[in-house]
Scaffold this active site. Sequence first.
Site, short mmCIF file in Angstrom:
data_model
loop_
_atom_site.label_atom_id
_atom_site.label_comp_id
_atom_site.label_asym_id
_atom_site.label_seq_id
_atom_site.Cartn_x
_atom_site.Cartn_y
_atom_site.Cartn_z
CG ASP A 36 -1.95 1.03 1.19
OD1 ASP A 36 -2.65 1.05 0.40
OD2 ASP A 36 -1.78 1.97 2.24
CD GLU A 39 -2.36 2.68 -3.45
OE1 GLU A 39 -3.02 3.51 -4.10
OE2 GLU A 39 -1.59 2.74 -2.64
#
EC number: 2.4.1.18
Length: 631
Positions: A312, A366
């Site tokens: 993330d 991401e």
Amino acid sequence: MKKHEDRLEMDQYLFHQGTHYNAYEFLGAHVLDDNRMRFITWAPNAHHVQLMCNYNHFSGDGFDFERLNDQGLWVLYTDKVHVGDVYKYKIHHADGYNVKSDPYAQYSEVRPNNASIVYKSDFKFTDDDWMARRRNSNIYESPINIYEIHLGSWKRHFTDDQNPNGTYFYTYQQFIDTLIPYLQEMNYTHVEFLPLGEHPFDASWGYQMTGYFSATSRYGTPDELKQLINALHRAGIGVIMDVVLAHFNKDDHGLRRFDGTPTFEHPDEYIANKRAWGTLTFDFGRNEVQSFLVSSCLFWIKEFHIDGLRVDAVHSMIDLNFENYEEHEKIYNEHGDDRNIAGIEIIKKINTAVFKEDTSILMMAEDSSDIPLITHPIDNGGLGFNFKWDLGWMHDRLKYISKSFDERMHYHDKMTFTMMYKYNENYVLPLSHDEVVHYKKSILDKQQGDQWQQFAGVRVLYGNQMSEPGKQLLFMGQEIGMYHEWKDHEEVDWHLLEFPLHQQLKLYIKDLNALYRDNPEFYQLDYEQEGFQWMVVNDRDNGVFAYTRSSRDGFKVCVLNFKPDVHYDYSIPVPLGGEYKEIFNSDHAKYGGSGVINGTHQTIDQAMNNQDQHIKITVSPLAFIVFEFKN
């Protein structure tokens, strides 16, 4: 004893060098061969460390750590604490003391309690066949179709008394009987879990963690999570998990100022503070933090057989000015630019360690930046991931479908631009949880027109996603046409399946997933330019597109209509002369469509758009259509 001491010396050396990639076997609570318990923690600026446990009524008295070395490691041996006991660390420092959970704990109390629990796993995986298939596969040429899920809100109990611990969550074991049959029914190849490390606040969805080695106890024990993963593998389903390496929360029992000073976080408060998220950035340049982060990634891969990690917020790790928009806020490194060199290096270190362990792991970034070479090898100047989410693709598609049918001609380039950079990285095409929260609307509610047109628009969007180069990801609930955004405190609106349009959309996704999985044209050459070719690219007035997707052995012709008009005798250029048969049409009545479908078409020997042949078809309204070359 000599062997134990030698091992301890090597562990210490590697940990302080930033190269102890199994640090969870060294730090934390461990049962020794003589049944004593050993606790080791790292608190470099502590004056004194004590163990708080049931035996001393959580006072710390009588359980005093000794210095293991001068670099901040502390050790305690005891025969008074056993597996299953609850504990915390009492870290004494110049300003008083902190009460902390164990950063290396492998099990934790159910929130709102937050103590660590001594844990020893007894689970034995039986997924050898899956692991062998995975390691012998070419992940770039394999179908990867991911169902993204938040375990806490996929399904929930409606009353609090249906689980032994009095919660409304399903357990890891209950997901074996509910989630796995659903994934099989819907023909998904992988499931991706939002973070499953321990986290204190439900509404953080796991992205503000305290337990980097502790599977959240909300749904059961770590061994019960292993049972779920084992069962998924035996059902032929891969498992990806989100991990958060960029930052951590500020909760008092967590990593913040662990020994009274910045320990895990960057010492410069301006760099450490993630203002928008209310979190703290790791001190990526500190060796012991590097051992912590690399070990955490390998822990999930080795101990839980996770097949992939989606990292993330990569942009926030590699850009010093991720949140700094005004000139007076800017931070620059010693080279005069805003690269976070330590953040870049820890990413490279993690990816190197992971692929040294197993080259078949999916390491997905991401990343919202435009920094190049995210999925390129480190030796070639890249960050070393093997996949990256294509957020540009996602934004362009959602921008296009948000426009009225009459306006779409002015946004035609949103549908074509991504092919200009498609082969720069190994992309995943995501329609993720981030796009159906915070007033962004659900995928269905983003669509234009009346109810029929909205459902048809969803079908053609998903058809476009599934047929473009790149691996696939869809967030839970969007496969049944939820009207509401994702509600993290409730379950998916399964009651919608009482209504035909929602049932039909679910059937469409099931069949679309099977079309993808069973036809290598849609995945084998995702990252090779010969896998895709435009056939119709400039019909902005009608919103019609056509392209081929190819494998090494054949091709499919895909036609998409993003307007609610039917076009008869529409010419589609094709690569070869012969017969073309429609094999899939989202406008089929069984999917809730209008039933405007095609049969078989013979090519016309007339050049068009650089092709020697074309076919004339009926282009269905708001539809995704696939033709197969028959001879």
